[in-house]
Each structure stands twice: as C-alpha cells, then as structure tokens.
Design an enzyme around this catalytic site. Structure first.
Site, mmCIF file in Angstrom:
data_model
loop_
_atom_site.group_PDB
_atom_site.id
_atom_site.type_symbol
_atom_site.label_atom_id
_atom_site.label_comp_id
_atom_site.label_asym_id
_atom_site.label_seq_id
_atom_site.Cartn_x
_atom_site.Cartn_y
_atom_site.Cartn_z
ATOM 1 N N ASP A 13 1.980 -8.652 7.839
ATOM 2 C CA ASP A 13 0.510 -8.919 7.094
ATOM 3 C C ASP A 13 0.044 -10.121 7.843
ATOM 4 O OD1 ASP A 13 0.473 -6.806 5.375
ATOM 5 O OD2 ASP A 13 0.703 -7.979 3.575
ATOM 6 N N ARG A 92 4.693 -21.724 -4.484
ATOM 7 C CA ARG A 92 3.315 -21.371 -3.779
ATOM 8 C C ARG A 92 2.749 -22.757 -3.562
ATOM 9 N NH1 ARG A 92 5.111 -17.388 -1.090
ATOM 10 N NH2 ARG A 92 4.793 -15.428 -1.889
ATOM 11 N N ASP A 121 -0.444 -14.772 -6.349
ATOM 12 C CA ASP A 121 -0.267 -15.659 -5.191
ATOM 13 C C ASP A 121 -1.676 -16.420 -4.711
ATOM 14 O OD1 ASP A 121 2.396 -15.964 -5.353
ATOM 15 O OD2 ASP A 121 2.681 -14.288 -3.917
ATOM 16 N N SER A 170 8.664 -4.866 -1.032
ATOM 17 C CA SER A 170 8.139 -6.395 -0.597
ATOM 18 C C SER A 170 9.121 -7.291 -1.378
ATOM 19 C CB SER A 170 6.727 -6.370 -0.869
ATOM 20 O OG SER A 170 6.428 -7.860 -1.283
HETATM 21 N N1 ARG Z 1 5.464 -11.638 -9.780
HETATM 22 C C1 ARG Z 1 5.890 -12.867 -9.254
HETATM 23 C C2 ARG Z 1 4.925 -13.843 -9.296
HETATM 24 O O1 ARG Z 1 3.813 -13.766 -9.390
HETATM 25 C C3 ARG Z 1 6.553 -12.467 -7.869
HETATM 26 C C4 ARG Z 1 5.457 -12.407 -6.847
HETATM 27 C C5 ARG Z 1 6.261 -11.854 -5.519
HETATM 28 N N2 ARG Z 1 5.320 -12.130 -4.412
HETATM 29 C C6 ARG Z 1 5.626 -11.154 -3.357
HETATM 30 N N3 ARG Z 1 4.722 -11.399 -2.359
HETATM 31 N N4 ARG Z 1 6.387 -10.265 -3.386
HETATM 32 O O2 ARG Z 1 5.393 -15.080 -9.304
#
Ligand code: ARG
Length: 392
Positions: A13, A92, A121, A170
């Site tokens: 990506d 993040r 995210d 992922s």
């Molecule tokens: N659900 C989790 C969160 O919102 C993990 C997100 C993981 N992100 C990813 N790109 N795989 O913090």
C-alpha cells in the site's frame, strides 16, 4: 517545487503511494519516513531499503524509547480498551509526531499516510498531522483501490511486490503487541488457525514463578535483575510467549462504530498489567481503586480514539501519576500454559496490616463490630418491613 512526506511501512500500500503521489496528486518530490517502534528489525531495514529505492529521499527514525515511555504510562493506567492492550493505538500518534518533525524540517507542503477510510489509524494520524498544520493526503482512503489494481500498478512502475510470507492477513507489530486482522479472520464465526500467532507459539509447559519489581508504577526489574524498558518488555515477550500467555480473539468497536473481529498477541502486556493491578490492590485504598477504574476506562478510550492531545488526557495522567507515587514493590507471578497468576506481593506502602486483619490478632476488639453491624444495611431492613406490612 512541491514536496510530500509519506508515513512509510515498506508494504504494498504505502509503496504504491509513492508514484501515486506524483501522478495523481502532482507532487514533484516524495520523501518516505519509517518510524521504528519496535517492529522486527528486518521490517525496519526492508522499509529503509525500499524507501531509498523508490522515493526521492528516505528517513528512518528510532522512536523506541518514546514508545516505551508511552507504554509505561499505559501500564500505570492498566490500559485496556474492550480487552485490547492498545499497542497500535498508542504507537500511531508517536509515529505521526516523528513524521511531522521530518515534514517541518523538509518544509513539506503536505504529509501522507496509507490508512484506509474504515479503520481507526486514519483518525490517529490525521489528528496529529492537522495539529501541526499539515494538509493530509490518504490515497488508500481517497482512491478506493483494490489489491489487484495495486499489484498491476506496482508492476507498471517497476516496484517489487513485497513477499509478505504469503500470509493472507494484515499484521501490525510493535514492541507491545502484534495485531492480526483481515482475510478469513474477518468472519467472527471463523476459528483461526494457530499459525496466525507468532509470539505465543508455546513450547515450554512447566510452570515457573517470576518476580517483577515496580517503582512508582513502572516495572524496573525482572527476577532481581534491573532492566531498562525495552529489555524488560522483550524478556517478558519471550518468557510469556513460551507459555502462550497473552492471546486475544475479540469483537472490537471501532471509533466509526464498525464492529470488527480482532486477534492480538501481547505476552509482556498481559504479564505486566496483571502484576501492576495486583500491586495496586495492595497499596491503593478501596476508594482510589474504584475511582481509578473510571479514569482508566476514559484514558483507554482517549488512546484508542487517538485523542492523546485532548487536555483531559493530560489531566487523567496527572491523577494516575499521583496514585502511582506509592506503587513501589514487587509481585511474584506463576506462569503456566496460557495463564499468568499473581501469587505473592509486597510493598513498603502496603495498606495490609497484619495486626488488624489477621485471624490470630487480638489488637482489634471484635465486639465493637456489633455496633457497626447494627447500622449496616439499615435501610434495606426498613424497606423490607415497610413492604411486608403493606402486603398484609
Ligand atoms: N484494531 C486495532 C486498533 O485499532 C489494530 C489495528 C491494526 N492496524 C493494522 N493496520 N493492522 O488499534
């Protein structure tokens, strides 16, 4: 000349974003930034190598120490959102801060990230980027691309498709947790194969007892050996992983309201929070513990939502830090296959008083409790009498 700084993981990506930012968005220069928050070293190196190859310039920024500091604040807060240990959520904003620093230094016109429009995210990145006054570009969210399209586009632009170990899910990994999502796992009724887990493969089954020491709520030593945060977390991930401690398979409420099935593994997180909660029960008063639970829930939600710049977050941290002044001591934990259990604890601030509590002590005149008991539950007894009389 227009410049954009891209938050870069090295995956398909974000790599496809490099030519897209030039062709679709008209930027003359794309600068990639990879932030190290304790993902596997090989992943950081791969991102660095690909960034240098495909972008105009690349930066790798080490934020492990900042991240571990944030993680230790999370331990003090017993951080937990619906059962999730918040690894990605906490990382993040730190990643975004580091990317924004580069963007300022480079005098960039915009920043970009590869988050989609469905997850959390995007909100966590955008919030920090907007705070620093940057225009944010999120090609994955804006262009609705499919994986097939991305692969073809990558081929056209001479971009290697990264070999992601052929796993159809992922992964997001840092020193605190590994998240596994997507593919078949999206279906809540699907039982995941054991192979999705990498940190908690197990292997060792005999029980063992470990000792963790805390100073003001922060873990500082394991089995009598002082360690810095990174060493301590890595050691506990290793030990806990052998016992398959710290797996989560859950339904999660995303900020947007979407429900999602999530799988995580986080041995050190589970061990440290179990130990920390236990020590708090020894040193904090009943009322502190009760009130702190509300604070913790609010704290975790702010982290999950990426709202760590909200003034409330700072205020909650001030409360948490105040309570942690006495959270100094040790906890012994028994580790076995898939479980961790506190089995002993001690602190110089312990509120346990043997003279008062022990069955064998005669310091307290027990007959005084009779008077207390006369008033305890008084309203319930009056209520019972009133209701009973009305019925007759
Ligand atoms: N659900 C989790 C969160 O919102 C993990 C997100 C993981 N992100 C990813 N790109 N795989 O913090």
């Amino acid at each position: 000349m227009s410049k954009v700084v891209l938050c870069y993981s090295g995956g398909l990506d974000t790599t496809v974003c490099i030519p897209l930012l030039k062709e679709r968005y008209g930027f003359a220069e794309v600068i990639t930034v990879t932030v190290d928050v304790g993902q596997p070293e090989s992943e950081v190196r791969r991102a660095e190598e690909r960034g240098k190859r495909y972008a105009d310039r690349h930066y790798t920024v080490d934020a492990k120490e900042e991240f571990v500091n944030a993680v230790f604040q999370l331990v003090k807060a017993n951080g937990d959102y619906e059962g999730y240990v918040l690894g990605t959520a906490l990382a993040r904003p730190i990643i975004a801060e580091k990317v924004a620093e580069v963007a300022k230094k480079e005098n960039a016109d915009a920043v970009a990230h590869g988050a989609t429009g469905k997850g959390n995210d995007q909100l966590r990145f955008d919030n920090i980027f907007l705070q620093h006054g940057f225009k944010v570009i999120a090609p994955m969210r804006e262009l609705n691309l499919t994986r097939e399209w991305e692969i073809e586009y990558a081929n056209e632009h001479g971009i290697d498709i990264p070999v992601t170990k052929d796993k159809p899910w992922s992964i997001d990994e840092n020193i605190w947790s590994r998240s596994i999502e997507g593919g078949k796992l999206e279906d809540p009724s699907y039982v995941p194969p054991d192979e999705i887990y990498e940190w908690t493969k197990g292997g060792k089954t005999e029980e063992e007892i470990i000792t963790i020491e805390f100073e003001k709520g922060i873990p500082v030593a394991l089995n009598g050996k002082k360690m810095n945060g990174i060493e301590l977390i890595m050691a506990l991930n290793e030990i806990g992983g052998k016992h398959r401690i710290g797996r989560t398979d859950m339904m999660e409420d995303r900020v947007l309201g979407l429900k999602a099935r999530e799988n995580y593994e986080h041995p050190a997180a589970t061990i440290l929070i179990t130990a920390h909660r236990d020590l708090e029960k020894l040193v904090l008063s009943r009322r502190e513990l009760k009130f702190k639970r509300f604070v913790e829930e609010e704290w975790a939600e702010l982290v999950y939502y990426g709202l760590v710049n909200d003034p409330l977050f700072h205020a909650l941290n001030a409360f948490i830090d105040k309570t942690q002044e006495r959270v100094t001591g040790w906890v012994k934990l028994k580790l076995g296959d898939g479980y961790v259990m506190p089995v002993a604890r001690d602190s110089e601030y312990s509120l346990y008083d043997e003279e008062l509590t022990s069955f064998d002590s005669i310091v307290v005149d027990q007959s005084l409790a009779e008077g207390f008991s006369m008033f305890h539950g008084l309203q319930g007894r009056v209520f019972y009498r009133v209701v009973k009389n009305r019925r007759n």
